[in-house]
Design a protein around this motif. Sequence first.
Motif, PDB file in Angstrom:
ATOM      1  N   ASP A   1     -62.674  11.727  14.393  1.00 29.22           N
ATOM      2  CA  ASP A   1     -63.576  12.647  15.081  1.00 29.22           C
ATOM      3  C   ASP A   1     -62.768  13.694  15.841  1.00 29.22           C
ATOM      4  OD1 ASP A   1     -66.410  12.173  14.773  1.00 29.22           O
ATOM      5  OD2 ASP A   1     -66.087  10.201  15.672  1.00 29.22           O
ATOM      6  N   ALA A   2     -63.381  14.850  16.070  1.00 28.08           N
ATOM      7  CA  ALA A   2     -62.748  15.866  16.901  1.00 28.08           C
ATOM      8  C   ALA A   2     -62.627  15.349  18.327  1.00 28.08           C
ATOM      9  CB  ALA A   2     -63.558  17.158  16.875  1.00 28.08           C
ATOM     10  N   ALA A   3     -61.432  15.464  18.906  1.00 30.44           N
ATOM     11  CA  ALA A   3     -61.182  14.993  20.265  1.00 30.44           C
ATOM     12  C   ALA A   3     -61.081  16.147  21.241  1.00 30.44           C
ATOM     13  CB  ALA A   3     -59.900  14.167  20.314  1.00 30.44           C
ATOM     14  N   PHE A   4     -60.338  17.201  20.872  1.00 32.15           N
ATOM     15  CA  PHE A   4     -60.178  18.378  21.728  1.00 32.15           C
ATOM     16  C   PHE A   4     -59.784  19.559  20.865  1.00 32.15           C
ATOM     17  CE2 PHE A   4     -56.044  16.414  21.405  1.00 32.15           C
ATOM     18  CZ  PHE A   4     -55.130  17.454  21.356  1.00 32.15           C
TER      19      PHE A   4
ATOM     20  N   GLU B   1     -69.818  15.543  20.261  1.00 35.37           N
ATOM     21  CA  GLU B   1     -69.344  16.686  19.477  1.00 35.37           C
ATOM     22  C   GLU B   1     -69.603  18.039  20.148  1.00 35.37           C
ATOM     23  OE1 GLU B   1     -70.607  16.516  15.415  1.00 35.37           O
ATOM     24  OE2 GLU B   1     -70.183  14.377  15.238  1.00 35.37           O
ATOM     25  N   GLU B   2     -70.314  18.056  21.273  1.00 37.14           N
ATOM     26  CA  GLU B   2     -70.564  19.318  21.967  1.00 37.14           C
ATOM     27  C   GLU B   2     -69.321  19.692  22.768  1.00 37.14           C
ATOM     28  OE1 GLU B   2     -74.748  21.108  23.449  1.00 37.14           O
ATOM     29  OE2 GLU B   2     -74.133  19.227  24.379  1.00 37.14           O
ATOM     30  N   ARG B   3     -69.007  20.979  22.767  1.00 36.24           N
ATOM     31  CA  ARG B   3     -67.784  21.425  23.421  1.00 36.24           C
ATOM     32  C   ARG B   3     -67.985  21.660  24.920  1.00 36.24           C
ATOM     33  NH1 ARG B   3     -68.973  21.545  18.275  1.00 36.24           N
ATOM     34  NH2 ARG B   3     -69.675  23.712  18.377  1.00 36.24           N
ATOM     35  N   VAL B   4     -66.928  21.353  25.704  1.00 36.29           N
ATOM     36  CA  VAL B   4     -66.893  21.602  27.144  1.00 36.29           C
ATOM     37  C   VAL B   4     -65.622  22.387  27.435  1.00 36.29           C
ATOM     38  CG1 VAL B   4     -66.828  20.570  29.445  1.00 36.29           C
ATOM     39  CG2 VAL B   4     -68.143  19.450  27.611  1.00 36.29           C
ATOM     40  N   VAL B   5     -65.769  23.641  27.815  1.00 35.85           N
ATOM     41  CA  VAL B   5     -64.600  24.484  28.066  1.00 35.85           C
ATOM     42  C   VAL B   5     -64.064  24.231  29.478  1.00 35.85           C
ATOM     43  CG1 VAL B   5     -63.826  26.875  28.382  1.00 35.85           C
ATOM     44  CG2 VAL B   5     -65.250  26.267  26.412  1.00 35.85           C
ATOM     45  N   LEU B   6     -62.754  24.077  29.594  1.00 38.72           N
ATOM     46  CA  LEU B   6     -62.081  23.859  30.873  1.00 38.72           C
ATOM     47  C   LEU B   6     -61.237  25.076  31.205  1.00 38.72           C
ATOM     48  CD1 LEU B   6     -60.722  20.206  30.319  1.00 38.72           C
ATOM     49  CD2 LEU B   6     -63.032  20.920  30.983  1.00 38.72           C
ATOM     50  N   VAL B   7     -61.518  25.697  32.325  1.00 40.99           N
ATOM     51  CA  VAL B   7     -60.682  26.799  32.816  1.00 40.99           C
ATOM     52  C   VAL B   7     -60.181  26.364  34.183  1.00 40.99           C
ATOM     53  CG1 VAL B   7     -60.517  29.279  33.219  1.00 40.99           C
ATOM     54  CG2 VAL B   7     -62.203  28.417  31.595  1.00 40.99           C
TER      55      VAL B   7
END
Length: 536
Positions: free
Chosen positions: A176-179, A69-75
Amino acid sequence: MEHSAREASRIEVPRTFNAAAYFVDRHVLEGREHRVALVCEGRERSYSDVACGANQIGNALRALGVRMEERVVLVLPDVPEFVFAFWGAMKIGAVPVPANTRLTTRDYVYILNDTRAAMAIVSQAHAASIESVRASLPFLRHVIVVGRADARQLAFDALVESASTELDPAPTTCDDAAFWLYSSGTTGTPKGVIHLHHDMVACCDGFGRHILEITEDDRTYSIAKLFFAYGLGNALYFPFWVGASTVLDAAHPEPAHVFDMIDRTQPTLFYAVPTAFAAMLREASQTGRRELGAVRRCLSAGEPLPKALYERWLSRFGVEILDGIGSTEMCHTFIANRAGAVRPGSSGTLVPGYDAKIVDDDGRTLPDGEVGNLLVSGDSCCAGYWNQHERTKAVITGGWMRTGDKYARDADGYFWYAGRSDDMIKAGGIWVSPTEVESTLIEHDAVLEAGVVGAADVDELVKPFAFIVLADGQAASPTLEQELRAFVKERLAPFKCPRWVVFTDALPKTATGKIQRYRLREMAAITPHDVPSATL
């Protein structure tokens, strides 16, 4: 009247479900591991390569302490590392958040703090700007760089090289949250749109199956990038649904480059936005080009495709453009034209799996033929906006998502766009669709692009105001302005005719190619209205 195509497409996703395992591992388990998944810069990568890459970055993130559930930001641009990171984060139950690569540093601060992301995986080109604001990012623990990393950062390649290629999927559920994806609204702070593990499957079962009719033999190429909802489906989960291949292109989609990519990579499905199709037609008219290689189907979204543009493209290349409407909130397209049944100028009919209704401002359902507010329902609808309870309630109510678009539906089930809810022009007490006026102007040979907004005259009455980008070889003049106004008046009701015409070199647009009408309204506000026309 409510309209439904839901019964025509029903999906069954098990309660325990991990989308990364479904879209990647399934192909390896079912014997498609050697099929080409990615084509990028002349190199091909198989589904086995993608599975290994996703597993390695997933293991690396887990070793760094990333939890479910922890977010990973992609740039990241459209490169294989984006694909590995997207599926790898999702596979461990974390939540990848693709971010627009054209944002400002201030925007990245907002997104990184709003998501509370512990990790950011960024390109070398973005690393310095992220580092410059690290003091403003209290949640961010590590910056992982695709490319050369400095002493404060972690190198993507070094992390994955030391990580195992084996990884069991986290026991996520279909709900669940996927993205997340951040909306590109023109006002207010961006909204984090939460999508669930089953949402991409719903899009594939509807749009992928019935509109694209995609198979494992297809190869996709999308001008819209992976960080957009439109591009993410086009270039990633639609082809990965059936084991097809996708062309990744990090370059800016200049028309000459796009045609070169079509020639070199031979895609069968080509996705763009109307602005890009117009630019490609201009390039083709200058070079004499009339071929699209192996392309069997063109797709458009993001803004309405004018009838004249559709007809010019079909005449030149002999390939239909299937226009449709989707949204970040609905994950992808929910109304679209179908091959062999295109009604030029319309957004098409309901994609199987979705319901729609058109209502007035009081929520009453309107009959066919009347313009109202478009509401849509379907299994790919987002769970809501992150930490934006009131905005979620304003948009999603009782299973219906308010699109913010004005539409009418005809007796045959085709939906006709009439503008955004805040873009409609009320002239003389009658609603005027800016899109209708724009489409008519574009039919004139002198016009390349048109943008229409409402502007107040000296009596503070709102009338249509048109901004015109001329085609090559055309010159602005009072005579042409009068000719264009007469052209519209011959085809539409007189009250829809632009009171003012401004010739300009370009229309202001978003990163996705949509006309920024709020900027046109600002431009109109500073243009003298006591004269019939002006030139910028």
